[in-house]
Scaffold this motif. Sequence first.
Motif, PDB file in Angstrom:
ATOM      1  N   PRO A  18      43.631  -1.492  44.671  1.00 11.22           N
ATOM      2  CA  PRO A  18      43.918  -1.984  43.307  1.00 11.22           C
ATOM      3  C   PRO A  18      42.791  -1.703  42.328  1.00 11.22           C
ATOM      4  N   ARG A  19      41.567  -1.732  42.819  1.00 14.25           N
ATOM      5  CA  ARG A  19      40.442  -1.431  41.934  1.00 14.25           C
ATOM      6  C   ARG A  19      40.471   0.030  41.505  1.00 14.25           C
ATOM      7  N   TYR A  20      40.795   0.914  42.426  1.00 16.49           N
ATOM      8  CA  TYR A  20      40.901   2.327  42.081  1.00 16.49           C
ATOM      9  C   TYR A  20      41.975   2.523  41.004  1.00 16.49           C
ATOM     10  N   ARG A  21      43.122   1.918  41.201  1.00 15.69           N
ATOM     11  CA  ARG A  21      44.205   2.059  40.216  1.00 15.69           C
ATOM     12  C   ARG A  21      43.770   1.534  38.846  1.00 15.69           C
ATOM     13  N   GLN A  22      43.081   0.397  38.827  1.00 16.87           N
ATOM     14  CA  GLN A  22      42.698  -0.219  37.553  1.00 16.87           C
ATOM     15  C   GLN A  22      41.695   0.654  36.800  1.00 16.87           C
ATOM     16  N   VAL A  23      40.667   1.134  37.489  1.00 12.85           N
ATOM     17  CA  VAL A  23      39.639   1.929  36.822  1.00 12.85           C
ATOM     18  C   VAL A  23      40.221   3.239  36.310  1.00 12.85           C
ATOM     19  N   ARG A  24      41.033   3.882  37.123  1.00 11.99           N
ATOM     20  CA  ARG A  24      41.599   5.156  36.698  1.00 11.99           C
ATOM     21  C   ARG A  24      42.548   4.969  35.515  1.00 11.99           C
ATOM     22  N   ALA A  25      43.313   3.880  35.524  1.00 16.07           N
ATOM     23  CA  ALA A  25      44.215   3.616  34.401  1.00 16.07           C
ATOM     24  C   ALA A  25      43.434   3.310  33.123  1.00 16.07           C
ATOM     25  N   ALA A  26      42.285   2.661  33.265  1.00 16.82           N
ATOM     26  CA  ALA A  26      41.483   2.331  32.087  1.00 16.82           C
ATOM     27  C   ALA A  26      41.005   3.591  31.371  1.00 16.82           C
ATOM     28  N   SER A  27      40.640   4.617  32.128  1.00 21.89           N
ATOM     29  CA  SER A  27      40.215   5.875  31.491  1.00 21.89           C
ATOM     30  C   SER A  27      41.359   6.504  30.702  1.00 21.89           C
ATOM     31  N   ARG A  28      42.538   6.498  31.303  1.00 26.90           N
ATOM     32  CA  ARG A  28      43.706   7.051  30.598  1.00 26.90           C
ATOM     33  C   ARG A  28      43.981   6.272  29.315  1.00 26.90           C
ATOM     34  N   ALA A  29      43.834   4.950  29.376  1.00 27.53           N
ATOM     35  CA  ALA A  29      44.090   4.129  28.192  1.00 27.53           C
ATOM     36  C   ALA A  29      43.084   4.425  27.087  1.00 27.53           C
ATOM     37  N   LEU A  30      41.820   4.637  27.448  1.00 26.14           N
ATOM     38  CA  LEU A  30      40.810   4.955  26.441  1.00 26.14           C
ATOM     39  C   LEU A  30      41.073   6.297  25.789  1.00 26.14           C
ATOM     40  N   ALA A  31      41.619   7.233  26.538  1.00 26.54           N
ATOM     41  CA  ALA A  31      41.905   8.561  25.992  1.00 26.54           C
ATOM     42  C   ALA A  31      43.235   8.622  25.244  1.00 26.54           C
ATOM     43  N   ALA A  32      44.076   7.621  25.384  1.00 24.45           N
ATOM     44  CA  ALA A  32      45.422   7.672  24.812  1.00 24.45           C
ATOM     45  C   ALA A  32      45.453   7.879  23.299  1.00 24.45           C
ATOM     46  N   PRO A  33      44.513   7.300  22.510  1.00 21.01           N
ATOM     47  CA  PRO A  33      44.581   7.528  21.061  1.00 21.01           C
ATOM     48  C   PRO A  33      44.187   8.939  20.631  1.00 21.01           C
ATOM     49  N   LEU A  34      43.748   9.781  21.550  1.00 22.93           N
ATOM     50  CA  LEU A  34      43.217  11.091  21.192  1.00 22.93           C
ATOM     51  C   LEU A  34      44.280  12.173  21.314  1.00 22.93           C
ATOM     52  N   SER A  35      44.272  13.099  20.368  1.00 22.76           N
ATOM     53  CA  SER A  35      45.103  14.287  20.471  1.00 22.76           C
ATOM     54  C   SER A  35      44.431  15.287  21.402  1.00 22.76           C
ATOM     55  N   ALA A  36      45.165  16.311  21.764  1.00 28.35           N
ATOM     56  CA  ALA A  36      44.574  17.371  22.579  1.00 28.35           C
ATOM     57  C   ALA A  36      43.399  18.014  21.860  1.00 28.35           C
ATOM     58  N   GLU A  37      43.508  18.124  20.531  1.00 32.68           N
ATOM     59  CA  GLU A  37      42.412  18.706  19.748  1.00 32.68           C
ATOM     60  C   GLU A  37      41.187  17.789  19.765  1.00 32.68           C
ATOM     61  N   ASP A  38      41.421  16.481  19.580  1.00 35.51           N
ATOM     62  CA  ASP A  38      40.318  15.526  19.666  1.00 35.51           C
ATOM     63  C   ASP A  38      39.603  15.643  21.010  1.00 35.51           C
ATOM     64  N   ALA A  39      40.384  15.741  22.065  1.00 34.06           N
ATOM     65  CA  ALA A  39      39.850  15.680  23.425  1.00 34.06           C
ATOM     66  C   ALA A  39      39.019  16.900  23.795  1.00 34.06           C
ATOM     67  N   MET A  40      39.055  17.937  22.980  1.00 30.62           N
ATOM     68  CA  MET A  40      38.307  19.151  23.278  1.00 30.62           C
ATOM     69  C   MET A  40      36.994  19.238  22.519  1.00 30.62           C
ATOM     70  N   VAL A  41      36.791  18.383  21.514  1.00 28.18           N
ATOM     71  CA  VAL A  41      35.643  18.512  20.619  1.00 28.18           C
ATOM     72  C   VAL A  41      34.352  18.092  21.328  1.00 28.18           C
ATOM     73  N   GLN A  42      33.318  18.902  21.150  1.00 26.49           N
ATOM     74  CA  GLN A  42      31.951  18.574  21.574  1.00 26.49           C
ATOM     75  C   GLN A  42      31.062  18.714  20.351  1.00 26.49           C
ATOM     76  N   SER A  43      30.564  17.585  19.835  1.00 25.53           N
ATOM     77  CA  SER A  43      29.878  17.598  18.547  1.00 25.53           C
ATOM     78  C   SER A  43      28.377  17.819  18.659  1.00 25.53           C
ATOM     79  N   MET A  44      27.826  17.744  19.849  1.00 27.01           N
ATOM     80  CA  MET A  44      26.403  18.024  20.052  1.00 27.01           C
ATOM     81  C   MET A  44      26.172  18.270  21.543  1.00 27.01           C
ATOM     82  N   ASP A  45      25.005  18.815  21.865  1.00 31.98           N
ATOM     83  CA  ASP A  45      24.725  19.180  23.252  1.00 31.98           C
ATOM     84  C   ASP A  45      24.725  17.981  24.187  1.00 31.98           C
ATOM     85  N   ASP A  46      24.285  16.804  23.706  1.00 34.02           N
ATOM     86  CA  ASP A  46      24.176  15.635  24.569  1.00 34.02           C
ATOM     87  C   ASP A  46      25.522  15.000  24.885  1.00 34.02           C
ATOM     88  N   ALA A  47      26.546  15.326  24.116  1.00 36.70           N
ATOM     89  CA  ALA A  47      27.865  14.727  24.303  1.00 36.70           C
ATOM     90  C   ALA A  47      28.778  15.680  25.071  1.00 36.70           C
TER      91      ALA A  47
END
Length: 424
Positions: A18-47
Amino acid sequence: MPSVAAPAPPPAAVALEPRYRQVRAASRALAAPLSAEDAMVQSMDDASPAKWHLAHTTWFFERFVLEPVGQAPLRPEWNYLFNSYYDSAGPRHPRPRRGLLSRPSLEEVLEYRERVDARVLQALQAGDLPAVARDRLELGLHHEQQHQELLLTDIKHALWSHPLRPAYRDDLPAPPAAAPMPLAWIAVDERIVRIGAPRWPQAPGFAYDNESPRHRALVPAHALASRPVSNAEYRGFVEDGGYRAPALWLSDGWAKVRAEGWQRPLYWEPDLERAYTLGGLRALPAHAPVCHLSYYEADAFARWAGARLPGEAEWEQAAAPLAAEGHFADDGLLQPRPATAAGLQQLYGDVWEWTGSAYLPYPGFRPWQDATGEYNGKFMCGQWVLRGGSCATPRGHVRASYRNFFPPHARWQFSGLRLARDAA
């Protein structure tokens, strides 16, 4: 012949599912507001791009949990794309060029996550993961939680870099209004304390290798501020010419101020009234903890205030008796909120607190003895320790012994400061 029931998985594997399912789902939820274009952007070397975070955390489970038990990688060529810094795991794509990885697509990365999740869950349910693999799975979950915070801090920098300053989420609430909480000083006598964590996995309770071994440390007599420095207090430093006073700064910090043109914390507007947040450009809450400071800025403010940054042993001895409770990412604000009570407050959550301690090994430190030994130990040079977690940290991820670390110029994390001063 009567059928023979499959052996039941060990209790440790059952608890992990259950912990594995919860953590993995949380990452998907954090990424949900992002478009494919958003998800590809790297704005600086450290990010890193959000898509890369989603893929890399999945690669970790495939490479360090599934492959050692005989499961071949789904896409062997992706090992080069999504390895971060594990030299023993093979060559890797340069970190500053992760934003050029238009392929695989976000859709393919999400499918990759689903397929690896199915394999991990099947192995857990079948009892096919020995103890060492389950330990690596536990490590992978904590690793993914770190990347959940990085996903938020990295996309904040990327969207702030956009000319229109779009919000990550328009529906994020503002911090609650609060009256200023006076800063008090908590005096501490000189003492010998025990800090750090017992070595995991030999001892129960997860801790990274850089938190061990538990050992004695001398804490001098000092006083610790009751809460982090606020936006209003830091604004006083800015308005008093703090960014124009070289005597307040370490030499490297002053060189950075001049080279980068720093005049205020990252994300603050020139009017010192507004700041960019994950909810877009908003009024700066005066009494919330200041954040997005480099170590150089935190150190300069402390000097301006006639104080200093606490050592990590001083910080840990104050935090250890307290439950690791506070304002974290799960609360859905994703912005520091003001202190609302007297006494020692906000040691956990809201903002990471820079300490005056260089990130160095504890006496008797030993890195983990496989590829995961590259996780922490090889960065023990030129970094400074932060403690306590932030409003972008998942709840339950931090503890009193947790040692975060960044180079002194880093500003894009939710990093602030708490003052300390020597005993009179």
